[in-house]
Design an enzyme around this catalytic site. Structure first.
Site, PDB file in Angstrom:
ATOM      1  CE  LYS A  42      24.635  -8.735  15.067  1.00  0.00           C
ATOM      2  NZ  LYS A  42      25.484  -9.511  14.146  1.00  0.00           N
ATOM      3  CG  HIS A  71       3.699   0.368  -1.807  1.00  0.00           C
ATOM      4  ND1 HIS A  71       4.503  -0.495  -2.551  1.00  0.00           N
ATOM      5  CD2 HIS A  71       2.978  -0.435  -0.959  1.00  0.00           C
ATOM      6  CE1 HIS A  71       4.264  -1.723  -2.176  1.00  0.00           C
ATOM      7  NE2 HIS A  71       3.357  -1.726  -1.211  1.00  0.00           N
ATOM      8  NE  ARG A  89       6.274  -2.705   2.735  1.00  0.00           N
ATOM      9  CZ  ARG A  89       5.038  -3.178   2.607  1.00  0.00           C
ATOM     10  NH1 ARG A  89       4.440  -3.740   3.640  1.00  0.00           N
ATOM     11  NH2 ARG A  89       4.398  -3.105   1.460  1.00  0.00           N
ATOM     12  NE  ARG A 129      -1.745  -7.265   1.065  1.00  0.00           N
ATOM     13  CZ  ARG A 129      -2.358  -7.852   2.098  1.00  0.00           C
ATOM     14  NH1 ARG A 129      -3.300  -8.725   1.881  1.00  0.00           N
ATOM     15  NH2 ARG A 129      -2.047  -7.535   3.343  1.00  0.00           N
ATOM     16  CB  THR A 130       4.838  -5.866  -0.870  1.00  0.00           C
ATOM     17  OG1 THR A 130       3.650  -5.077  -0.751  1.00  0.00           O
ATOM     18  CG2 THR A 130       5.809  -5.200  -1.823  1.00  0.00           C
TER      19      THR A 130
HETATM   20  N1   CP Z   1      -0.541  -3.639  -0.170  1.00  0.00           N
HETATM   21  C1   CP Z   1       0.531  -3.966   0.573  1.00  0.00           C
HETATM   22  O1   CP Z   1       1.593  -3.303   0.518  1.00  0.00           O
HETATM   23  O2   CP Z   1       0.355  -5.062   1.348  1.00  0.00           O
HETATM   24  P1   CP Z   1       1.442  -5.662   2.344  1.00  0.00           P
HETATM   25  O3   CP Z   1       1.681  -4.644   3.426  1.00  0.00           O
HETATM   26  O4   CP Z   1       0.835  -6.944   2.851  1.00  0.00           O
HETATM   27  O5   CP Z   1       2.713  -5.896   1.558  1.00  0.00           O
END
Ligand code: CP
Length: 309
Positions: free
Chosen positions: A86, A135, A107, A56-57
């Protein structure tokens, strides 16, 4: 078009005030209505740098950029496919990427990575999840969904359920909810993954009511929102602890009988077995609508950090 840049980096939920949140939600609402949106981010490049899996993100940020006329360059498995493999430091990677793009969405599996990246970056850094830390863009879309579904945020009661010790989405949402009046929080989790003391201290300091409760049925009967989360197998060092925590709090048709008719069920997704598929057809199951809202929130956020809205 407005060219004021209200914020540069997006690192944690606490950084936003109520005025920021209103602006983000209004802009996201505009993004929903604009099917032929003026391409405000033409010539802008988004870099998505993901060291952990995502559906999603990453893809909603990339879709958001493309819808606004910009371009995307990406490494979806940066731990293996970037020069981190590396031995390149995060700081060096960010300095190099500053020359290639206008905004970086990152991320990472370590808490605090987005803050580290922001310290050396000359372009906006957006935290797309840092380990068990936060998040923030997820919590913005969660709150946007609550506002759309319930028509308000002030005065609501929210049950945060599941892996609250490792759940960065629940942590970010708890921080964000402190910005609103008379919110009540109920924490329902297995005993080995309770909500952290840092969040509880923050809630106490901000005079937000919260209660830890083991009885999900009782809590379900008095909340406006159940925010279910996955027990995150990948965060447990000891597999026995995962086995102890999983399968305790499951939302099924029986549990839904206790939830008021106006209330909703959210989940940041992905789910494993903590919401039964039989719940999906219930109109109160709002988690797929929630995931779709991520696109509009991320269109708004990219526009805001790039000062083009
Ligand atoms: N909700 C969420 O962060 O989903 P993903 O891990 O698929 O990005």
């Amino acid at each position: 078009m407005n060219s004021e840049r209200r914020f540069f980096h997006i690192l944690e939920s606490q950084q936003f005030n109520k005025e920021d949140l209103t602006l983000i939600f209004d802009l996201a609402n505009d993004m929903e209505k604009l099917s032929q949106k003026e391409k405000t981010l033409t010539n802008k490049i988004l870099i998505t740098l993901f060291y952990e899996p995502s559906t999603r993100t990453r893809l909603s940020f990339e879709a958001a950029m493309i819808k606004l006329g910009g371009s995307v360059i990406s490494t979806e498995n940066a731990a293996s496919f970037s020069s981190a493999a590396k031995g390149e430091t995060l700081e060096d990677t960010i300095r190099v990427l500053n020359g290639y793009g206008d905004v970086i969405v990152i991320r990472h599996f370590e808490t605090g990575t987005a803050i580290r990246a922001a310290k050396v970056s000359e372009v906006p850094i957006i935290n797309a999840g840092d380990g068990v830390g936060q998040h923030p863009t997820q919590s913005l879309l969660d709150l946007y969904t609550i506002k759309k579904e319930l028509g308000k945020i002030d005065g609501i009661s929210v049950a945060l359920v599941g892996d609250l010790a490792n759940g960065r989405t629940a942590r970010s949402l708890a921080y964000l909810l402190t910005k609103y009046k008379d919110v009540k929080l109920y924490f329902v989790s297995p005993s080995n993954v309770r909500m952290g003391e840092d969040i509880k201290d923050y809630l106490r300091k901000n005079n937000v009511f919260f209660e830890e409760n083991e009885d999900l049925r009782e809590v379900a009967s008095k909340v406006d929102v159940i925010y279910q989360t996955r027990i995150q197998r990948e965060r447990f060092l000891n597999p026995e602890e995962y086995e102890k925590a999983k399968g305790i709090y499951v939302i099924d048709k029986e549990l839904m009988k206790y939830l008021p008719s106006h209330s909703i069920v959210l989940h940041p997704l992905p789910r494993v077995d903590e919401i039964k598929y039989e719940v999906d057809s219930d109109p109160r199951a709002a988690y797929f609508r929630q995931a779709h809202n991520g696109l509009y929130i991320r269109m708004a956020l990219l526009s805001l950090v790039l000062g083009c809205y």
